[in-house]
Design a protein around this motif. Structure first.
Motif, short mmCIF file in Angstrom:
data_model
loop_
_atom_site.label_atom_id
_atom_site.label_comp_id
_atom_site.label_asym_id
_atom_site.label_seq_id
_atom_site.Cartn_x
_atom_site.Cartn_y
_atom_site.Cartn_z
N VAL A 30 0.82 -1.21 0.00
CA VAL A 30 0.00 0.00 0.00
C VAL A 30 0.85 1.26 0.00
CG1 VAL A 30 -1.93 -1.13 1.16
CG2 VAL A 30 -0.20 0.05 2.52
N GLY A 31 2.11 1.15 0.43
CA GLY A 31 2.97 2.32 0.47
C GLY A 31 2.67 3.20 1.67
N LEU A 92 -6.38 -1.03 4.87
CA LEU A 92 -6.67 0.39 5.04
C LEU A 92 -5.79 1.01 6.12
CD1 LEU A 92 -10.58 0.33 4.83
CD2 LEU A 92 -8.99 1.14 3.08
N ALA A 93 -5.51 0.23 7.17
CA ALA A 93 -4.74 0.77 8.30
C ALA A 93 -3.25 0.88 8.00
CB ALA A 93 -4.94 -0.11 9.54
N MET A 94 -2.71 -0.04 7.21
CA MET A 94 -1.26 -0.15 7.09
C MET A 94 -0.60 0.99 6.32
SD MET A 94 -0.43 -2.53 8.99
CE MET A 94 1.31 -2.41 8.59
N ARG A 95 -1.37 1.81 5.62
CA ARG A 95 -0.76 2.98 4.99
C ARG A 95 -0.43 4.05 6.03
NH1 ARG A 95 -3.28 5.33 -0.42
NH2 ARG A 95 -2.20 3.48 -1.20
N ALA A 154 -7.21 9.73 22.60
CA ALA A 154 -7.91 9.44 21.35
C ALA A 154 -7.10 8.45 20.53
CB ALA A 154 -8.14 10.73 20.54
N LEU A 155 -7.75 7.38 20.12
CA LEU A 155 -7.09 6.41 19.26
C LEU A 155 -6.99 6.94 17.84
CD1 LEU A 155 -8.81 3.07 20.38
CD2 LEU A 155 -6.38 3.58 20.57
N HIS A 156 -5.89 6.62 17.18
CA HIS A 156 -5.78 6.92 15.76
C HIS A 156 -6.78 6.03 15.02
CE1 HIS A 156 -4.15 7.08 11.69
NE2 HIS A 156 -3.46 8.15 12.06
N PRO A 157 -7.46 6.54 14.00
CA PRO A 157 -8.40 5.70 13.27
C PRO A 157 -7.79 4.40 12.77
CG PRO A 157 -8.67 7.99 12.62
CD PRO A 157 -7.47 7.94 13.52
N ALA A 158 -6.51 4.41 12.42
CA ALA A 158 -5.86 3.19 11.95
C ALA A 158 -5.80 2.14 13.06
CB ALA A 158 -4.46 3.50 11.45
N ALA A 165 -9.92 -5.49 12.87
CA ALA A 165 -9.37 -6.60 12.10
C ALA A 165 -9.07 -7.80 12.98
CB ALA A 165 -8.09 -6.15 11.39
N MET A 166 -8.57 -7.56 14.21
CA MET A 166 -8.29 -8.66 15.12
C MET A 166 -9.57 -9.40 15.49
SD MET A 166 -5.10 -8.63 15.30
CE MET A 166 -5.11 -7.85 13.67
N ALA A 167 -10.67 -8.66 15.70
CA ALA A 167 -11.95 -9.30 16.00
C ALA A 167 -12.42 -10.15 14.83
CB ALA A 167 -12.99 -8.24 16.35
#
Length: 304
Positions: A30-31, A92-95, A154-158, A165-167
């Protein structure tokens, strides 16, 4: 420990080793926000399409029987967890987060998988087991908050995507492992991929990359399609079926470490003391949870 359980653990270890490269390879595909490659949607759907094509050939070559009517629902649930949910959310998160960071979040997956397996197999984990699960989850969320880079709690959306994803993975692993007790483990993931094609194929076509993509990104995409999405599950589901979901899921203890180690040479990321400390703490809670008793629920007992 019986010979079957030992074989299950070794197969589980093989599957985890394959899966440990998933996050670094996804990050490569994903870069970054500064140098994007493929979209997260294409990584998730495109790898499912390629793996589904291989699955169709495998099902035909092995003359796989059609699943029984009672198996279609669990297969759809498995597909939702490991073919759609986990790949899409992680892609989506890994970018936006480094693979080393994401590997800490993965540390909670063994307990989540064990919890799902205990529920599906009508087992009753002890209070100590759930206490370890809660502590491990709190450590993962605490690490995400610490590294969010935002003001306040506050958690980052990623990070939220990774936790989701873990769930998804825990549900897909648990349901798929249960199916592997009456279907061939290889056929479980193959059928899950095939039945997901009505969703994955249009999504892959719509999100296909139109701009040039690096050779390294294509290579990483090939890995997550063939190994992470397909061959890894051959070993993983077979291992869970042979050794038991609650027991074999704990082999995932080493996945965060392997993911971090792979990310250093592949992506040039740094492994700092805080990240390593949180990973060790999460793994310690999972190891402690593994030692807590898990009792079989009496036959006929109501599920609460």
């Amino acid at each position: 420990m019986t010979a079957q359980e030992k074989r299950g653990l070794w197969l589980g270890l093989l599957g985890v080793t394959i899966f440990a490269l998933t996050l670094p390879m996804t990050r490569l595909a994903v870069g970054t926000p500064e140098a994007p490659q493929m979209s997260g949607l294409f990584i998730a759907s495109g790898r499912a399409v390629l793996a589904a094509a291989l699955s169709a050939l495998f099902l035909w070559a092995t003359r796989a029987p059609w699943p029984a009517r009672r198996d279609w629902g669990p297969l759809a649930l498995t597909a939702g967890g490991v073919v759609v949910g986990f790949p899409l959310l992680t892609s989506l998160a890994m970018r936006h987060v480094e693979a080393v960071h994401a590997s800490v979040i993965v540390g909670v997956l063994p307990l989540a998988t064990a919890a799902v397996g205990a529920l599906l197999h009508r087992q009753r984990p002890s209070v100590g087991f759930w206490a370890c699960a809660a502590l491990g989850s709190a450590l993962v969320v605490g690490f995400a908050l610490l590294r969010s880079g935002q003001s306040g709690l506050a958690l980052h959306p990623a990070d939220l995507l990774l936790l989701g994803a873990m769930a998804c993975a825990a549900v897909g692993y648990g349901v798929g492992a249960r199916l592997s007790q009456r279907l061939r483990a290889e056929h479980v993931i193959c059928w899950a991929l095939v039945i997901a094609l009505p969703l994955s194929l249009p999504a892959a076509w719509w999100s296909r990359p139109l701009a040039p993509v690096s050779t390294a990104a294509w290579g990483a995409f090939g890995y997550v399609a063939v190994f992470s999405m397909w061959l890894g599950f051959f070993a993983w589901y077979r291992g869970l079926a042979l050794g038991g979901t609650v027991r074999v899921s704990q082999v995932q203890l080493i996945q965060p470490f392997l993911g971090m180690l792979f990310a250093v040479p592949l992506l040039g990321e740094q492994l700092d003391a805080v990240t390593l400390g949180f990973a060790l703490a999460v793994i310690t809670t999972v190891f402690a949870g593994r030692r807590m008793p898990v009792h079989a629920r009496p036959a006929g007992a109501a599920t609460r």
